[in-house]
Design a protein around this motif. Structure first.
Motif, short mmCIF file in Angstrom:
data_model
loop_
_atom_site.label_atom_id
_atom_site.label_comp_id
_atom_site.label_asym_id
_atom_site.label_seq_id
_atom_site.Cartn_x
_atom_site.Cartn_y
_atom_site.Cartn_z
N ILE A 238 -1.69 0.24 -0.75
CA ILE A 238 -0.38 -0.36 -1.05
C ILE A 238 -0.55 -1.53 -2.01
CG2 ILE A 238 1.56 -1.62 -0.06
CD1 ILE A 238 1.19 0.04 2.49
N TRP A 239 -1.53 -2.37 -1.74
CA TRP A 239 -1.80 -3.50 -2.64
C TRP A 239 -2.17 -3.01 -4.03
CZ3 TRP A 239 -6.47 -5.01 -5.05
CH2 TRP A 239 -6.42 -6.27 -5.67
N VAL A 240 -2.97 -1.97 -4.11
CA VAL A 240 -3.37 -1.42 -5.40
C VAL A 240 -2.15 -0.97 -6.19
CG1 VAL A 240 -4.55 0.52 -6.53
CG2 VAL A 240 -5.70 -0.76 -4.72
N GLU A 241 -1.24 -0.27 -5.54
CA GLU A 241 -0.05 0.23 -6.24
C GLU A 241 0.83 -0.92 -6.71
OE1 GLU A 241 0.36 3.33 -7.22
OE2 GLU A 241 -1.63 3.63 -6.32
N ARG A 242 0.91 -1.98 -5.93
CA ARG A 242 1.68 -3.15 -6.36
C ARG A 242 1.06 -3.78 -7.60
NH1 ARG A 242 2.46 -5.90 -0.38
NH2 ARG A 242 4.21 -4.57 0.34
N CYS A 243 -0.25 -3.85 -7.62
CA CYS A 243 -0.94 -4.41 -8.79
C CYS A 243 -0.71 -3.53 -10.02
CB CYS A 243 -2.43 -4.55 -8.51
SG CYS A 243 -2.87 -5.81 -7.31
N LYS A 244 -0.78 -2.24 -9.83
CA LYS A 244 -0.54 -1.31 -10.94
C LYS A 244 0.87 -1.48 -11.49
CE LYS A 244 -3.75 2.43 -9.76
NZ LYS A 244 -3.86 3.86 -9.38
N ASP A 245 1.83 -1.61 -10.60
CA ASP A 245 3.21 -1.80 -11.03
C ASP A 245 3.36 -3.08 -11.85
OD1 ASP A 245 4.02 0.52 -9.79
OD2 ASP A 245 4.75 -0.49 -7.97
N LYS A 246 2.64 -4.10 -11.43
CA LYS A 246 2.72 -5.40 -12.09
C LYS A 246 2.29 -5.30 -13.56
CE LYS A 246 2.82 -10.01 -12.27
NZ LYS A 246 4.05 -10.83 -12.13
N ILE A 247 1.28 -4.47 -13.84
CA ILE A 247 0.77 -4.38 -15.22
C ILE A 247 1.21 -3.08 -15.90
CG2 ILE A 247 -1.19 -5.87 -14.78
CD1 ILE A 247 -2.96 -3.41 -14.56
N GLY A 248 2.10 -2.34 -15.24
CA GLY A 248 2.65 -1.15 -15.86
C GLY A 248 1.70 0.01 -15.95
N VAL A 249 0.88 0.19 -14.93
CA VAL A 249 -0.07 1.31 -14.88
C VAL A 249 0.37 2.29 -13.81
CG1 VAL A 249 -2.45 1.99 -14.37
CG2 VAL A 249 -1.98 -0.10 -15.68
N LYS A 250 0.33 3.57 -14.13
CA LYS A 250 0.71 4.61 -13.16
C LYS A 250 -0.52 5.12 -12.43
CE LYS A 250 4.80 6.09 -15.72
NZ LYS A 250 5.51 7.25 -16.32
#
Length: 250
Positions: A238-250
């Motif tokens: 979950i934390w990983v996906e939040r980080c990805k969203d923050k920098i615009g990575v899918k």
């Protein structure tokens, strides 16, 4: 008898190791024989390692010469000598960290990890110094300390992330982004953060998250590469996906 034991038995009866090491080096080829390399480091002594470091290597810009394996064994052996209290070899090992040959640079990280198993606190203190010096030395520092087997004690987390923050900051100030030192440091940071975060999740997340606010393309690449590592997905998807969203990575 496993392969490591076979190598040990063979070397122990040989008066000179060079021919055997050359023949069994795995070079030329994509991978040097690391099992044999570590056996040589385990069994060797100062005299042997010094002779290995003086071994004449034929010119080979690809790092595939079996001759280079002899030097690798000598470099890795320096980690053992440091663990034995021979402090004078820090200088030589640091010099090899900036060697033009990539396999020699890898050997430096291996040597440092051998020392780290003996004295991780001292290794972290030394790597803090390396982390503010030349880019290839910075690369050796993070590659050495971001090794799971060394990161078992919670006391090491604070110094570890200071070093990672320092070396990551170097990506922001370096002008020549095509220089070899910059490229190899960036590649190291692309996995080192994930190793460190997986070892110390709370400290790691706190250290990593401020970097998500940087627009710098090299920083963003390092962040993205770490966020794709399975070790972080297993730790906290979950934390990983939040980080990805923050920098615009899918």
């Amino acid at each position: 008898m496993n392969q490591k034991e076979i190598y040990k038995n063979d070397l122990l009866v040989l008066p000179k190791w060079e021919s055997y090491l050359l023949q069994s080096s795995g070079l030329p080829g994509p991978r040097a024989n690391l099992t044999l390399l570590y056996v040589a480091a385990e069994l060797g002594n100062e005299e042997i390692f010094r002779s290995f470091l003086d071994f004449q290597v034929e010119d080979d810009h690809h790092g595939d010469s079996p001759d280079e394996f002899i030097v690798m064994c000598g470099v890795v052996g320096l980690g053992k000598l440091l663990a034995q209290g021979k402090e004078e070899y820090w200088v030589q090992l640091k010099r090899y960290a900036s060697d033009s040959r990539w396999r020699i640079r890898e050997s430096v990280a291996m040597a440092l990890q051998i020392y780290g198993e003996y004295n991780m606190e001292r290794l972290l203190s030394e790597m803090a110094i390396w982390s503010v010096e030349r880019l290839l030395e910075q690369r050796a520092a993070v590659a050495a300390i971001c090794e799971p087997k060394l990161l078992k004690d919670a006391r090491y987390g604070e110094k570890l992330f200071i070093i990672l923050n320092q070396t990551t900051s170097s990506l922001l100030i370096e002008d020549n982004r095509k220089e070899d030192g910059f490229l190899v440091l960036k590649k190291a940071l692309a996995y080192c953060w994930s190793v460190a975060i997986a070892a110390y999740p709370d400290q790691g997340k706190n250290a990593f998250q401020p970097w998500l606010n940087y627009e710098n393309k090299d920083i963003r690449w390092v962040l993205k590469e770490n966020l794709t590592k399975n070790r972080l997905q297993k730790m906290d998807s979950i934390w990983v996906e939040r980080c990805k969203d923050k920098i615009g990575v899918k």
